[in-house]
Design an enzyme around this catalytic site. Structure first.
Site, PDB file in Angstrom:
ATOM      1  CB  CYS A  31    -119.300   5.886  33.450  1.00 25.95           C
ATOM      2  SG  CYS A  31    -119.000   4.944  31.980  1.00 25.95           S
ATOM      3  NE  ARG A  54    -118.879  -2.718  35.254  1.00 26.99           N
ATOM      4  CZ  ARG A  54    -119.363  -1.704  34.565  1.00 26.99           C
ATOM      5  NH1 ARG A  54    -118.557  -0.903  33.916  1.00 26.99           N
ATOM      6  NH2 ARG A  54    -120.662  -1.478  34.532  1.00 26.99           N
TER       7      ARG A  54
HETATM    8  P1  RVP Z   1    -124.119   5.877  39.026  1.00 28.32           P
HETATM    9  O1  RVP Z   1    -125.276   5.353  39.818  1.00 28.32           O
HETATM   10  O2  RVP Z   1    -124.488   7.005  38.116  1.00 28.32           O
HETATM   11  O3  RVP Z   1    -122.948   6.216  39.890  1.00 28.32           O
HETATM   12  O4  RVP Z   1    -123.667   4.688  38.034  1.00 28.32           O
HETATM   13  C1  RVP Z   1    -123.314   3.414  38.508  1.00 28.32           C
HETATM   14  C2  RVP Z   1    -123.105   2.508  37.337  1.00 28.32           C
HETATM   15  O5  RVP Z   1    -121.985   2.959  36.542  1.00 28.32           O
HETATM   16  C3  RVP Z   1    -122.731   1.078  37.689  1.00 28.32           C
HETATM   17  O6  RVP Z   1    -123.811   0.292  38.078  1.00 28.32           O
HETATM   18  C4  RVP Z   1    -122.077   0.596  36.412  1.00 28.32           C
HETATM   19  O7  RVP Z   1    -123.001   0.179  35.446  1.00 28.32           O
HETATM   20  C5  RVP Z   1    -121.398   1.842  35.892  1.00 28.32           C
HETATM   21  N1  RVP Z   1    -119.949   1.870  36.170  1.00 28.32           N
HETATM   22  C6  RVP Z   1    -119.256   1.332  37.200  1.00 28.32           C
HETATM   23  N2  RVP Z   1    -117.958   1.634  37.028  1.00 28.32           N
HETATM   24  C7  RVP Z   1    -117.892   2.347  35.908  1.00 28.32           C
HETATM   25  C8  RVP Z   1    -116.693   2.897  35.300  1.00 28.32           C
HETATM   26  O8  RVP Z   1    -115.617   2.880  35.873  1.00 28.32           O
HETATM   27  N3  RVP Z   1    -116.830   3.417  34.107  1.00 28.32           N
HETATM   28  N4  RVP Z   1    -119.116   2.508  35.395  1.00 28.32           N
END
Ligand code: RVP
Length: 501
Positions: free
Chosen positions: A320, A419
């Site tokens: 993210c 989203r």
């Molecule tokens: P991680 O477990 O740190 O990989 O984080 C997963 C989380 O990141 C997802 O459950 C969602 O809330 C968030 N996410 C998913 N896509 C993206 C993005 O493209 N920014 N973020």
């Protein structure tokens, strides 16, 4: 003037647990990791509980039906990704609900006219040498025979020989009734008849499942598996704030046990409209999580809007880039602590307990334990699960090391504009996620098993046998950057850094 939070926002890596007294009863075998998934009233039981506090992220690169089955076997829940057509998402849910442990849907199907050359090609592609011969070549066609590598000799046959001339025909097969045969009866037939595979058919001779001898040990009952009242695996599904009027009934019809609004920012009217519509049109009993929020105000808003659980976390996900792109978010540990306090306050006031889920930013196994100590009822993980065999992405080899692909829902690759929906056009105007690789880590079962045993062990060190007790007893301390160095091995030279002569 703008509001300023007094404390800086911290993340998991900045905290440690301080041990508490543990009695001789405090051993990992006595620890229960059961936790509520959906809200409940004081004195009542939640309608759905998890047996382990883990859910897999609502992401294309993480949660499909294969992941959902593997995680439910270990006691957690997957939320099947919503950034796909309603039909294909509902199909994935159906596959989880129809899955019977040890009962496999045939993935290598041929017609009576399929040639030996084509059979060898298929075997190379799937790695499976047992093939069902059905009248129309589908996995659910009328079963007319079976081909295994014992049915042909490449050196003695031409590649244009057809399956019908060398298969074991239906008349000579041992098979069972798909409606009435359970796994243990199927296994007895396999052993009694010295079979490698038993086909299960319906009353019209159509193929339903295959049961393989080699799978027997894998499919013995798992005591933590998460099943519904009909003994089917529990599964969740992601939804958005746009097409819920069509998507939700399709998912419910397919058998989804719980839904979750998947959004990067949950403190919005779109979420309350969505929750209201679902509860009014499909029933108060439909379980829907909402999020994501990072403070008490956001929690209160979603609680009052009718959310069944609330997800916490903005910008902490490994893929993210929301914080870098938009300057929005909050350190994950501080967000969880703040929202957990708001949940407890809401519970004291109303007698309604709304579970919270720490979503994103788990890097090390112990971060999960910290998230629980800080008040999370369960966690949602993306990167963690994307590394396993069961995730839906490609495994690639780069410079001799295996990786799996992992991309964010806010990346151009996923194109999940819903989203990040702010009520505008149907497009992503800028990316909030990246496309990446993560180190391949093998089967889910092994990794989850190890993480949970560390979790149980830490809980014992803090004198807790349940998550609730852990949250009450946990003592947490912030750590200085120097003491973080002290926490790893230091001032020694690791032996594996020397090459042996
Ligand atoms: P991680 O477990 O740190 O990989 O984080 C997963 C989380 O990141 C997802 O459950 C969602 O809330 C968030 N996410 C998913 N896509 C993206 C993005 O493209 N920014 N973020």
């Amino acid at each position: 003037m703008a509001y300023y939070f007094e404390e800086p926002a911290h993340t998991f890596g900045e905290y440690l647990l301080v041990p508490g007294y543990s009695s001789d009863k405090c051993i990992p075998a006595n620890v229960s990791l059961q936790t509520p998934l959906v809200k409940f009233k004081k004195g009542e039981e939640p309608k759905i509980k998890l047996n382990v506090p883990m859910t897999s992220a609502i992401m294309q690169a993480v949660s499909n039906d294969t992941m959902a089955i593997a995680l439910a076997k270990e006691g957690g829940v997957s939320f099947i990704f919503g950034s796909q057509s309603i039909e294909s998402q509902a199909e994935m849910v159906t596959r989880v609900k129809n899955y019977k442990s040890g009962f496999v849907n045939s993935d290598s199907n041929i017609k009576p006219t399929t040639t030996l050359g084509e059979i060898l090609e298929l075997k190379d592609k799937t790695g499976h040498s047992t093939m069902a011969v059905t009248d129309d070549g589908t996995a659910t066609g009328k079963l007319v025979g079976i081909v295994t590598s014992r049915d042909y000799r490449i050196t003695r046959m031409t590649l244009d020989a057809q399956a019908k001339d060398f298969m074991t025909p239906f008349a000579k097969l041992i098979y069972a009734d798909a409606e009435t045969t359970n796994l243990s009866q199927a296994n007895d037939m396999i052993w009694d008849n010295k079979l490698n595979m038993l086909p299960l058919i319906d009353k019209n001779q159509r193929l339903r499942y295959m049961v393989f001898r080699k799978d027997y040990t894998d499919n013995k009952e798992n005591k933590l598996e998460l099943i519904d009242c009909k003994k089917r695996y529990v599964v969740g599904a992601g939804i958005n704030t746009r097409d819920y009027a069509q998507r939700v009934p399709a998912l419910l019809k397919a058998g989804a046990d719980v839904l979750c609004i998947d959004s990067s920012e949950g403190f919005s009217e779109w979420q309350s409209i969505t929750l209201k519509y679902i509860h009014e049109n499909f029933g108060e009993d439909i379980k829907v999580g909402a999020g994501n929020v990072v403070d008490a105000e956001g929690f209160r808003f979603l609680a009052e809007a009718g959310a069944d659980f609330i997800k916490v976390g903005i910008g902490g996900g490994s893929i993210c880039i929301t914080r870098e792109t938009k300057g929005i978010g909050r350190g994950q540990a501080t967000a969880v602590i703040d929202v957990a306090r708001a949940r407890d306050e809401y519970f004291r006031e109303t007698g309604i307990y709304i579970p919270i889920c720490s979503d994103g930013g788990i890097v090390h196994d112990y971060h999960m334990t910290l998230a629980l100590a800080m008040g999370s009822d369960f966690m949602m993980l993306g990167r963690y699960f994307s590394r396993f065999d069961e995730s839906p992405t490609n495994k690639v080899r780069i410079n001799g090391t295996y990786y799996k692909e992992y991309w964010g829902e806010g990346s151009n690759r996923a194109r999940n504009w819903q989203r990040y929906d702010m009520g505008g056009d149907k497009k992503l105007s800028f990316e909030e996620g990246v496309d990446s690789y993560v180190p391949y880590a093998g089967p889910l079962k092994d990794n989850v098993g190890l993480a949970l045993s560390k979790m149980r062990s830490t809980m014992c060190n803090c004198g807790a046998l349940s998550i609730k007790e852990f949250q009450e007893k946990a003592k947490l301390t912030l750590v200085s950057s120097t003491s973080i160095v002290e926490g790893g091995s230091h001032d020694v030279i690791l032996k594996d850094q020397f090459s042996h002569e």
